[in-house]
Design an enzyme around this catalytic site. Structure first.
Site, PDB file in Angstrom:
ATOM      1  N   LYS A  13       0.721  -1.170  -0.071  1.00  0.00           N
ATOM      2  CA  LYS A  13      -0.032   0.051   0.011  1.00  0.00           C
ATOM      3  C   LYS A  13       0.765   1.032  -0.074  1.00  0.00           C
ATOM      4  O   LYS A  13       0.555   2.001  -0.808  1.00  0.00           O
ATOM      5  CB  LYS A  13      -1.099   0.211   1.091  1.00  0.00           C
ATOM      6  CG  LYS A  13      -1.945  -1.041   1.267  1.00  0.00           C
ATOM      7  CD  LYS A  13      -2.821  -0.980   2.499  1.00  0.00           C
ATOM      8  CE  LYS A  13      -2.232  -0.887   3.883  1.00  0.00           C
ATOM      9  NZ  LYS A  13      -1.720  -2.261   4.248  1.00  0.00           N
ATOM     10  N   ARG A  88      -9.754   1.376   8.418  1.00  0.00           N
ATOM     11  CA  ARG A  88      -9.163   0.010   8.757  1.00  0.00           C
ATOM     12  C   ARG A  88     -10.366  -0.967   9.497  1.00  0.00           C
ATOM     13  O   ARG A  88     -10.285  -2.107   9.746  1.00  0.00           O
ATOM     14  CB  ARG A  88      -7.950  -0.141   9.495  1.00  0.00           C
ATOM     15  CG  ARG A  88      -6.623  -0.334   8.778  1.00  0.00           C
ATOM     16  CD  ARG A  88      -5.488  -0.364   9.684  1.00  0.00           C
ATOM     17  NE  ARG A  88      -4.388  -1.163   9.206  1.00  0.00           N
ATOM     18  CZ  ARG A  88      -3.363  -0.503   8.901  1.00  0.00           C
ATOM     19  NH1 ARG A  88      -3.155   0.803   8.764  1.00  0.00           N
ATOM     20  NH2 ARG A  88      -2.282  -1.231   8.495  1.00  0.00           N
ATOM     21  N   ARG A 127      11.628  -6.197   4.902  1.00  0.00           N
ATOM     22  CA  ARG A 127      11.486  -4.613   4.456  1.00  0.00           C
ATOM     23  C   ARG A 127      12.346  -3.784   5.540  1.00  0.00           C
ATOM     24  O   ARG A 127      12.522  -4.055   6.371  1.00  0.00           O
ATOM     25  CB  ARG A 127       9.955  -4.404   4.799  1.00  0.00           C
ATOM     26  CG  ARG A 127       9.695  -3.043   4.910  1.00  0.00           C
ATOM     27  CD  ARG A 127       8.215  -2.783   4.465  1.00  0.00           C
ATOM     28  NE  ARG A 127       7.542  -2.963   5.549  1.00  0.00           N
ATOM     29  CZ  ARG A 127       6.087  -3.035   5.612  1.00  0.00           C
ATOM     30  NH1 ARG A 127       5.497  -2.495   4.490  1.00  0.00           N
ATOM     31  NH2 ARG A 127       5.406  -3.178   6.842  1.00  0.00           N
ATOM     32  N   ARG A 162      11.013  -1.461  10.786  1.00  0.00           N
ATOM     33  CA  ARG A 162       9.871  -1.105  11.556  1.00  0.00           C
ATOM     34  C   ARG A 162       9.783  -1.898  12.817  1.00  0.00           C
ATOM     35  O   ARG A 162       9.992  -3.067  12.512  1.00  0.00           O
ATOM     36  CB  ARG A 162       8.678  -0.878  10.970  1.00  0.00           C
ATOM     37  CG  ARG A 162       8.391   0.135   9.992  1.00  0.00           C
ATOM     38  CD  ARG A 162       7.267   0.033   9.395  1.00  0.00           C
ATOM     39  NE  ARG A 162       6.183  -0.448   9.697  1.00  0.00           N
ATOM     40  CZ  ARG A 162       4.895  -0.343   9.319  1.00  0.00           C
ATOM     41  NH1 ARG A 162       4.583   0.070   7.858  1.00  0.00           N
ATOM     42  NH2 ARG A 162       3.615  -1.152   9.778  1.00  0.00           N
ATOM     43  N   ARG A 173      -1.028  -8.915  13.244  1.00  0.00           N
ATOM     44  CA  ARG A 173      -1.586  -7.874  12.351  1.00  0.00           C
ATOM     45  C   ARG A 173      -2.350  -8.448  11.031  1.00  0.00           C
ATOM     46  O   ARG A 173      -3.313  -7.885  10.677  1.00  0.00           O
ATOM     47  CB  ARG A 173      -0.206  -7.006  11.641  1.00  0.00           C
ATOM     48  CG  ARG A 173       0.332  -6.133  12.491  1.00  0.00           C
ATOM     49  CD  ARG A 173       1.781  -5.640  12.178  1.00  0.00           C
ATOM     50  NE  ARG A 173       1.794  -4.956  11.042  1.00  0.00           N
ATOM     51  CZ  ARG A 173       2.906  -4.795  10.275  1.00  0.00           C
ATOM     52  NH1 ARG A 173       4.240  -5.317  10.671  1.00  0.00           N
ATOM     53  NH2 ARG A 173       2.998  -3.997   9.364  1.00  0.00           N
TER      54      ARG A 173
END
Ligand code: AMP
Length: 222
Positions: A13, A88, A127, A162, A173
């Protein structure tokens, strides 16, 4: 133009929203980035948000809706906005519909990104992100590493991982997404604004390919 980015964590996203901001000039607004900035600055909002984010849970609706409501009043988003990570929950989506209706605006497109779960986990643990708020480039240490290890190609900042990008938090998540966010697919399908795009190594379709197609389609509509 109001575009919403929908999709499980790690579907791309932020990457697609960032590319579209560059191509179309609409402002990318990420609620996750707003929370992370507050966490970094140690604000009250940051402390509250961190207690949810670190467990892979959602920050409460009232807090999140207020942030987006205030952000939508600012001048830099009047021309167009790409909401990245909001709404969300169904309650957030309903609140957004009300806020926009009061402004005489409506959602133009909900871009729903899908990726196979095993790819999501792989992608999130690899990531690395540039913490510079003006840059925010996303890398993958396996598939898309920076030229110099740990350093952003674009702005030279040191890349970070992160805190919530670890395998344990990712699982919660994803579960949170399935329970609370995935009903929005139906919600926006019913509004006739949903566009679903698969982002997956398996079919050789990456975020940049999706962003190129969306750019082309939006420019053709004009
Ligand atoms: P993201 O950067 O979009 O992956 O968001 C990181 C985390 O921030 C999420 O896992 C949530 O804990 C929190 N968050 C971001 N956006 C929202 C939202 N719209 N509602 C509730 N929590 C959110």
């Amino acid at each position: 133009m109001i575009i919403i980015m929908l999709g499980a964590p790690g579907t791309g996203k932020g990457t697609v929203a960032g590319l579209l901001e560059g191509k179309l000039g609409y402002k990318q607004v990420s609620t996750g980035d707003i929370f992370r900035k507050n966490i970094q600055e140690g604000t009250e909002l940051g402390k509250l948000a961190d207690s949810y984010i670190s467990k892979g849970n959602l920050v409460p609706d009232d807090v999140t809706i207020k942030i987006v409501q205030d952000r939508l009043n600012q001048p830099d988003v009047q021309n167009g906005i790409i909401l990245d990570g909001f709404p969300r929950t169904v309650a957030q989506a309903e609140a957004l519909d009300n806020i926009l209706a009061n402004k005489g605006k409506k959602i133009d497109m909900v871009l729903n990104l899908t990726t196979p779960e095993e790819e999501i986990i792989e992608r999130i643990v690899s990531r690395r992100v540039c913490p510079n708020p003006q840059c925010k480039t996303v890398y993958n240490v396996v598939m898309n590493p920076p030229k110099k290890e740990g350093i952003c190609d674009k702005c030279g900042n040191e890349l970070v991982q992160r805190k919530d990008d670890n395998e344990e938090t990712i699982k919660s998540r994803i579960a949170t997404y399935m329970e609370q966010t995935s009903p929005l697919v139906e919600y926006y399908k019913n509004q006739g604004v949903l566009r679903t795009e698969e982002v997956s190594q398996k079919i050789n379709r990456l975020g940049k390919d999706v962003a190129n197609d969306i750019e082309r389609d939006i420019k053709n509509q004009k």
